[in-house]
Design a protein around this motif. Structure first.
Motif, PDB file in Angstrom:
ATOM      1  N   PRO A   1       0.726  -1.152  -0.035  1.00 32.45           N
ATOM      2  CA  PRO A   1       0.195  -0.099   0.035  1.00 32.45           C
ATOM      3  C   PRO A   1       0.844   1.236  -0.005  1.00 32.45           C
ATOM      4  O   PRO A   1       1.883   1.179   0.632  1.00 32.45           O
ATOM      5  N   VAL A   2       0.386   2.249  -0.467  1.00 30.49           N
ATOM      6  CA  VAL A   2       0.998   3.417  -0.503  1.00 30.49           C
ATOM      7  C   VAL A   2       1.317   3.855   0.951  1.00 30.49           C
ATOM      8  O   VAL A   2       0.404   3.980   1.624  1.00 30.49           O
ATOM      9  N   GLY A   3       2.553   4.366   1.132  1.00 27.94           N
ATOM     10  CA  GLY A   3       2.878   4.873   2.486  1.00 27.94           C
ATOM     11  C   GLY A   3       3.404   3.995   3.415  1.00 27.94           C
ATOM     12  O   GLY A   3       3.748   4.152   4.632  1.00 27.94           O
ATOM     13  N   GLN A   4       3.504   2.440   2.939  1.00 27.98           N
ATOM     14  CA  GLN A   4       3.976   1.722   3.872  1.00 27.98           C
ATOM     15  C   GLN A   4       5.328   1.093   3.436  1.00 27.98           C
ATOM     16  O   GLN A   4       5.709   0.797   2.324  1.00 27.98           O
ATOM     17  N   HIS A   5       6.250   1.301   4.453  1.00 27.55           N
ATOM     18  CA  HIS A   5       7.567   0.795   4.020  1.00 27.55           C
ATOM     19  C   HIS A   5       8.358  -0.142   4.881  1.00 27.55           C
ATOM     20  O   HIS A   5       9.451  -0.162   5.103  1.00 27.55           O
ATOM     21  N   ASP A   6       7.434  -1.222   5.037  1.00 30.00           N
ATOM     22  CA  ASP A   6       8.102  -2.556   5.441  1.00 30.00           C
ATOM     23  C   ASP A   6       8.442  -3.321   4.318  1.00 30.00           C
ATOM     24  O   ASP A   6       7.788  -4.011   3.724  1.00 30.00           O
ATOM     25  N   PHE A   7       9.809  -3.110   3.962  1.00 31.26           N
ATOM     26  CA  PHE A   7      10.074  -3.986   2.685  1.00 31.26           C
ATOM     27  C   PHE A   7      10.997  -5.213   2.916  1.00 31.26           C
ATOM     28  O   PHE A   7      11.515  -5.692   2.024  1.00 31.26           O
ATOM     29  N   ASP A   8      11.001  -5.787   4.166  1.00 31.30           N
ATOM     30  CA  ASP A   8      11.572  -6.980   4.461  1.00 31.30           C
ATOM     31  C   ASP A   8      11.300  -8.085   3.373  1.00 31.30           C
ATOM     32  O   ASP A   8      12.223  -8.799   2.964  1.00 31.30           O
ATOM     33  N   GLU A   9      10.038  -8.419   3.491  1.00 27.37           N
ATOM     34  CA  GLU A   9       9.375  -9.548   2.756  1.00 27.37           C
ATOM     35  C   GLU A   9       9.753  -9.353   1.358  1.00 27.37           C
ATOM     36  O   GLU A   9      10.443 -10.260   0.824  1.00 27.37           O
ATOM     37  N   VAL A  10       9.676  -8.176   0.508  1.00 29.81           N
ATOM     38  CA  VAL A  10       9.786  -8.079  -0.727  1.00 29.81           C
ATOM     39  C   VAL A  10      11.579  -8.014  -1.139  1.00 29.81           C
ATOM     40  O   VAL A  10      11.834  -8.908  -1.893  1.00 29.81           O
ATOM     41  N   LEU A  11      12.144  -7.701  -0.150  1.00 31.22           N
ATOM     42  CA  LEU A  11      13.771  -7.765  -0.139  1.00 31.22           C
ATOM     43  C   LEU A  11      14.103  -9.251  -0.053  1.00 31.22           C
ATOM     44  O   LEU A  11      14.938  -9.506  -0.834  1.00 31.22           O
ATOM     45  N   ASP A  12      13.522  -9.995   0.912  1.00 30.12           N
ATOM     46  CA  ASP A  12      13.944 -11.281   0.795  1.00 30.12           C
ATOM     47  C   ASP A  12      13.558 -12.072  -0.167  1.00 30.12           C
ATOM     48  O   ASP A  12      14.435 -12.986  -0.734  1.00 30.12           O
ATOM     49  N   ARG A  13      12.190 -11.832  -0.895  1.00 25.38           N
ATOM     50  CA  ARG A  13      11.989 -12.501  -2.187  1.00 25.38           C
ATOM     51  C   ARG A  13      12.957 -12.344  -3.182  1.00 25.38           C
ATOM     52  O   ARG A  13      13.386 -13.084  -4.222  1.00 25.38           O
TER      53      ARG A  13
ATOM     54  N   ASP B   1       7.697   7.057  -1.248  1.00 26.15           N
ATOM     55  CA  ASP B   1       7.815   5.531  -1.146  1.00 26.15           C
ATOM     56  C   ASP B   1       8.897   5.115  -1.973  1.00 26.15           C
ATOM     57  O   ASP B   1       9.577   3.896  -1.454  1.00 26.15           O
ATOM     58  N   CYS B   2       9.324   5.744  -3.066  1.00 23.55           N
ATOM     59  CA  CYS B   2      10.437   5.044  -3.864  1.00 23.55           C
ATOM     60  C   CYS B   2      11.798   5.469  -3.322  1.00 23.55           C
ATOM     61  O   CYS B   2      12.600   4.739  -3.226  1.00 23.55           O
ATOM     62  N   ILE B   3      11.888   6.555  -2.610  1.00 18.66           N
ATOM     63  CA  ILE B   3      13.059   6.824  -1.910  1.00 18.66           C
ATOM     64  C   ILE B   3      13.444   5.827  -0.752  1.00 18.66           C
ATOM     65  O   ILE B   3      14.234   5.312  -0.486  1.00 18.66           O
ATOM     66  N   ALA B   4      12.144   5.367  -0.253  1.00 23.07           N
ATOM     67  CA  ALA B   4      12.398   4.458   1.224  1.00 23.07           C
ATOM     68  C   ALA B   4      12.673   3.125   0.598  1.00 23.07           C
ATOM     69  O   ALA B   4      13.584   2.533   1.092  1.00 23.07           O
ATOM     70  N   PHE B   5      12.030   2.732  -0.707  1.00 21.90           N
ATOM     71  CA  PHE B   5      12.497   1.503  -1.134  1.00 21.90           C
ATOM     72  C   PHE B   5      13.747   1.374  -1.608  1.00 21.90           C
ATOM     73  O   PHE B   5      14.602   0.434  -1.052  1.00 21.90           O
ATOM     74  N   ASN B   6      14.461   2.312  -2.294  1.00 20.17           N
ATOM     75  CA  ASN B   6      15.718   2.291  -2.603  1.00 20.17           C
ATOM     76  C   ASN B   6      16.675   2.322  -1.631  1.00 20.17           C
ATOM     77  O   ASN B   6      17.687   1.781  -1.633  1.00 20.17           O
TER      78      ASN B   6
ATOM     79  N   ASP C   1      26.123   7.020  -2.631  1.00 21.00           N
ATOM     80  CA  ASP C   1      26.178   5.516  -3.050  1.00 21.00           C
ATOM     81  C   ASP C   1      25.124   4.536  -3.156  1.00 21.00           C
ATOM     82  O   ASP C   1      25.095   3.168  -3.208  1.00 21.00           O
ATOM     83  N   GLU C   2      23.869   5.275  -2.726  1.00 20.54           N
ATOM     84  CA  GLU C   2      22.545   4.279  -2.993  1.00 20.54           C
ATOM     85  C   GLU C   2      22.170   4.487  -4.445  1.00 20.54           C
ATOM     86  O   GLU C   2      21.164   3.885  -4.835  1.00 20.54           O
ATOM     87  N   THR C   3      22.913   4.750  -5.358  1.00 18.70           N
ATOM     88  CA  THR C   3      22.534   5.119  -6.937  1.00 18.70           C
ATOM     89  C   THR C   3      23.243   3.916  -7.638  1.00 18.70           C
ATOM     90  O   THR C   3      23.056   3.936  -8.967  1.00 18.70           O
TER      91      THR C   3
END
Length: 349
Positions: free
Chosen positions: A174-186, A203-208, A238-240
């Motif tokens: 969902p928009v505004g949710q920044h818990d990326f642990d599961e998607v990064l594990d996948r 949200d794009c900043i947070a994911f990257n 360094d995050e780019t």
């Protein structure tokens, strides 16, 4: 004779709110230029910058207030796709509605003139380049859970298959949710060559940031048309690493027209204005498009204006003075690699 009143409808908070300063700056620049050229129908143009809020209903309410209370003659909206039809319903039959950002490409049954690039236009040259130049075969798709990411990535699936690749996974938040642990594990588990993150604004900043903190940036490419200068400035240099993007506009494009636009922009706002980017620049184009519609119709009557949607006539852009069509003449797509905070153009399609 009263002025021509244009509503610039933009989110000023939430995930898309980070583009508000550049959107307003580009919108005001367009109005100042139009007024310096005798206005529209020889009337001065008055800009009403209106906060669309963070939801579709809030954008619709804001549009109705702009029409009923401010008595605007047209709406230029730089909004997420989930808000587009709410605004269109408020504007329909009353004022023209120009929708400016890149979008998934779905046509609406409502009266909307879209001036932005479609997902097909942005994704096709990028996936071809990744396949042919970087030999990418395994793609992981992720993004926010609404129409623009889902529809764009559905198009990406088809293009990936066309160029001989496979989709290793797909995940939405969902928009505004920044818990990326599961998607990064996948992403780690699938050992993908490329990730296509289609998250909105902050949200794009947070994911990257999370992607790089997970140690993925050195071995997995990232590509998205959702990444621009404003998003880049939210990252550390360094995050780019291994980060690619596609757009029809970057501030780094070297052309006479863009150089002249940037000179006017910095003359108006000084050395440290909001960063120029495709989302903000789309508002500049949107206001010129609306002004061209009104001039062509020689009227403020919404019925006459909407009948001109799709017709060929001239408008001003930062990329090329007087493009050939409001909706039909498409800009070239630029593929870029983000090097620190600089978008280095690597291909033009």
């Amino acid at each position: 004779m009263r002025s021509v009143r244009i509503c610039l409808l933009i989110p000023q908070s939430g995930a898309a709110g980070l583009w508000a300063p550049s959107a307003e700056a580009c919108g005001r620049l367009a109005v100042d230029e139009i007024n310096a050229m005798s206005g529209v129908l020889r009337r001065p143009v008055e800009l009403h910058v209106v906060n669309a809020g963070e939801t579709g209903p809030s954008a619709g309410w804001a549009a109705r207030d702009a029409i009923d209370i401010d008595r605007v003659d047209g709406i230029v909206g730089m909004l997420p796709s989930f808000a587009r039809d709410f605004v269109a319903r408020a504007a329909r039959g009353r004022v023209p509605f120009i929708y400016t950002p890149q979008f998934e490409g779905r046509s609406s049954t409502l009266d909307v003139m879209a001036t932005g690039e479609t997902a097909e236009e942005l994704l096709s040259p990028a996936i071809q380049w990744l396949s042919e130049t970087r030999r990418a075969r395994r793609y992981f798709l992720c993004g926010n859970d609404y129409v623009w990411p889902r529809s764009s990535l559905q198009i990406a699936r088809r293009l990936i298959a066309r160029f001989g690749g496979t989709v290793t996974g797909e995940y939405y938040l969902p928009v505004g949710q920044h818990d990326f642990d599961e998607v990064l594990d996948r992403i780690k588990a699938t050992r993908s060559d490329v990730v296509l993150p289609y998250f909105l604004g902050s949200d794009c900043i947070a994911f990257n940031r999370a992607f790089c903190a997970a140690g993925l940036s050195s071995r997995t490419l990232r590509f998205s048309s959702a990444i621009d200068e404003t998003v880049a400035y939210g990252l550390n240099a360094d995050e780019t690493e291994n980060l690619y993007a596609a757009s029809s506009y970057y501030g780094s494009i070297r052309s006479r027209n863009n150089g002249a636009f940037l000179e006017r922009y910095h003359t108006a706002y000084g050395d440290s204005p909001p960063p120029v980017n495709a989302f903000g620049e789309s508002c500049y184009e949107g206001i010129y498009s609306l002004a061209s519609l009104i001039e062509e119709a020689a009227s403020l009557d919404a019925r006459k204006l909407t009948r001109l949607y799709g017709r060929t006539f001239q408008r001003r852009t930062a990329r090329g003075d007087l493009a050939q069509s409001v909706v039909g003449g498409r800009h070239p797509i630029y593929l870029a690699q983000l090097d620190g905070y600089d978008f280095s153009i690597i291909a033009r399609r």
